[in-house]
Design an enzyme around this catalytic site. Structure first.
Site, mmCIF file in Angstrom:
data_model
loop_
_atom_site.group_PDB
_atom_site.id
_atom_site.type_symbol
_atom_site.label_atom_id
_atom_site.label_comp_id
_atom_site.label_asym_id
_atom_site.label_seq_id
_atom_site.Cartn_x
_atom_site.Cartn_y
_atom_site.Cartn_z
ATOM 1 N N ARG A 184 -2.816 12.284 0.133
ATOM 2 C CA ARG A 184 -2.196 11.568 -0.982
ATOM 3 C C ARG A 184 -2.539 10.089 -0.933
ATOM 4 O O ARG A 184 -2.545 9.478 0.140
ATOM 5 C CB ARG A 184 -0.669 11.748 -0.925
ATOM 6 C CG ARG A 184 0.096 11.030 -2.016
ATOM 7 C CD ARG A 184 1.591 11.231 -1.841
ATOM 8 N NE ARG A 184 2.365 10.533 -2.853
ATOM 9 C CZ ARG A 184 2.730 9.256 -2.793
ATOM 10 N NH1 ARG A 184 2.387 8.525 -1.740
ATOM 11 N NH2 ARG A 184 3.433 8.705 -3.753
ATOM 12 N N LEU A 185 -2.829 9.528 -2.100
ATOM 13 C CA LEU A 185 -2.967 8.085 -2.244
ATOM 14 C C LEU A 185 -1.941 7.619 -3.275
ATOM 15 O O LEU A 185 -1.678 8.322 -4.255
ATOM 16 C CB LEU A 185 -4.377 7.701 -2.723
ATOM 17 C CG LEU A 185 -5.551 7.970 -1.780
ATOM 18 C CD1 LEU A 185 -6.858 7.552 -2.443
ATOM 19 C CD2 LEU A 185 -5.376 7.267 -0.445
ATOM 20 N N ASP A 186 -1.383 6.439 -3.070
ATOM 21 C CA ASP A 186 -0.440 5.891 -4.040
ATOM 22 C C ASP A 186 -1.148 5.578 -5.352
ATOM 23 O O ASP A 186 -2.383 5.412 -5.398
ATOM 24 C CB ASP A 186 0.197 4.619 -3.488
ATOM 25 C CG ASP A 186 1.054 4.895 -2.265
ATOM 26 O OD1 ASP A 186 1.714 5.944 -2.231
ATOM 27 O OD2 ASP A 186 1.056 4.055 -1.343
ATOM 28 N N ALA A 187 -0.372 5.477 -6.417
ATOM 29 C CA ALA A 187 -0.944 5.210 -7.742
ATOM 30 C C ALA A 187 -1.768 3.931 -7.752
ATOM 31 O O ALA A 187 -2.787 3.840 -8.446
ATOM 32 C CB ALA A 187 0.171 5.134 -8.781
ATOM 33 N N ARG A 286 1.430 0.022 4.175
ATOM 34 C CA ARG A 286 2.157 -0.998 3.419
ATOM 35 C C ARG A 286 3.420 -1.421 4.164
ATOM 36 O O ARG A 286 3.743 -2.610 4.235
ATOM 37 C CB ARG A 286 2.480 -0.463 2.032
ATOM 38 C CG ARG A 286 1.234 -0.087 1.228
ATOM 39 C CD ARG A 286 1.553 0.825 0.056
ATOM 40 N NE ARG A 286 2.339 0.148 -0.963
ATOM 41 C CZ ARG A 286 2.890 0.776 -1.996
ATOM 42 N NH1 ARG A 286 2.758 2.084 -2.127
ATOM 43 N NH2 ARG A 286 3.580 0.106 -2.886
#
Length: 349
Positions: A184-187, A286
């Protein structure tokens, strides 16, 4: 024997040898692969111009009642599980008949629900917020599809997004295959995103992620200048988001570790780092950089502590986090393979 001279039955006869020197019969595999990628990118461009979610449509979203809301009301369930809208807003949607049961009958806000009940939310004339759909194919073969994901672009359907997502767009471009994301990658994160063509290959690749076989390298431009050229953070991370909606580092959280290396120090007080996550917690890079006092430039959540849709998707400044390179064992030929997405402009290596 030239392939053009053989019947379909003869092509499978082992007595014949296909002449690879014949230009009508043989093409360098690398050339044919690049042609297929170009064809696929043309399909992606047609699918996203205009953006699929920019045209009004009725969005049908299933909602399933979890065990903790057994014998609750529909309104109590919606307000608690989906806090992005207020209780009054959910009641208004129920009053408008936007929730139905399996028989397509409207369900009132005070209707008692039970564990496992399935309802459908209907959103008429649904429009989705704009995204960046400049999706580039880095590689594709019988097992994998690897893309350079742009931003902002959600990977999965969520909130107001369904068609304007990487999953929906790739699903349309690769029909009848149903691509599965391996991670998964963030938007707001750009870069290498790996997808598999079947459940079998998904299991093999996702197993490498869970066993930390896969090596991931990110680029991050951060506020501040670290004292050391190489450093790390092993602050545990909360397994669930807090009341504000985002995760934090906390002493009783899940084990997490990220290694960092300074690549460049800029004159404006920012630095370019290489980030290598050893574990794979949600938002790990992050959170760790925020914890160390070096929040990522443009991060709408962990730098600005805002979860508004405007902050997440409407900012003119990009979130400076890029999935630069991923190394894994190919699920078919079992050799190590590397995929790399060119650094964005803000990296300026």
């Amino acid at each position: 024997v030239c392939q053009s001279l053989l019947t379909p039955e003869a092509l499978s006869d082992p007595r014949f040898v296909i002449a690879k020197s014949c230009p009508a019969c043989f093409q360098d595999p690398s050339i044919s692969r690049q042609e297929e990628i170009a064809r696929r990118e043309a399909i992606l461009k047609r699918l996203t111009d205009p953006l699929p979610g920019s045209l009004p449509y009725e969005h049908r979203r299933p909602v399933i009642v979890p065990p903790e809301f057994h014998e609750s009301t529909l309104l109590d369930f919606l307000a608690a599980v989906f806090p992005r809208l207020s209780r009054a807003e959910w009641k208004s949607l129920c009053d408008e008949g936007q929730f139905t049961n399996a028989e397509n009958e409207p369900i009132a806000a005070g209707h008692q629900v039970f564990q496992g009940d399935r309802y459908i939310q209907h959103t008429p004339a649904h429009l989705e917020p704009p995204v960046c759909a400049d999706i580039r194919i880095l590689h594709e073969d019988e097992a994998l599809v690897v893309v350079n994901k742009p931003a902002p672009l959600p990977m999965h359907p969520c909130g107001r997004f369904y068609k304007n997502t990487l999953q929906w767009i790739l699903g349309e471009a690769y029909k009848p295959h149903s691509l599965r994301p391996a991670h998964r990658l963030d938007a707001q994160t750009t870069g290498v995103s790996i997808w598999t063509r079947s459940r079998h290959f998904a299991r093999l690749v996702q197993g490498q992620f869970s066993e930390n076989v896969i090596r991931k390298f990110y680029l991050a431009r951060v506020h501040g200048e670290p004292l050391h050229a190489e450093f790390s953070c092993d602050a545990p991370i909360a397994p669930e988001p807090g009341p504000s909606g985002y995760r934090r580092a906390e002493p009783d959280g899940q084990n997490a570790r990220t290694n960092f290396r300074v690549l460049k120090r800029f004159g404006d007080g920012t630095s370019l780092l290489e980030a290598v996550p050893v574990t794979g917690r949600t938002n790990q890079i992050r959170i760790h950089l925020q914890t160390l006092g070096f929040p990522i430039c443009g991060d709408p959540v962990y730098a600005n502590q805002s979860l508004s849709e405007e902050a997440l998707l409407g900012s003119n400044s990009p979130t400076c986090l890029h999935s630069h390179r991923i190394s894994l064992i190919h699920p078919i030929h079992h050799s190590e393979i590397n995929f790399e997405a060119a650094p964005p402009d803000w990296a300026e290596v």
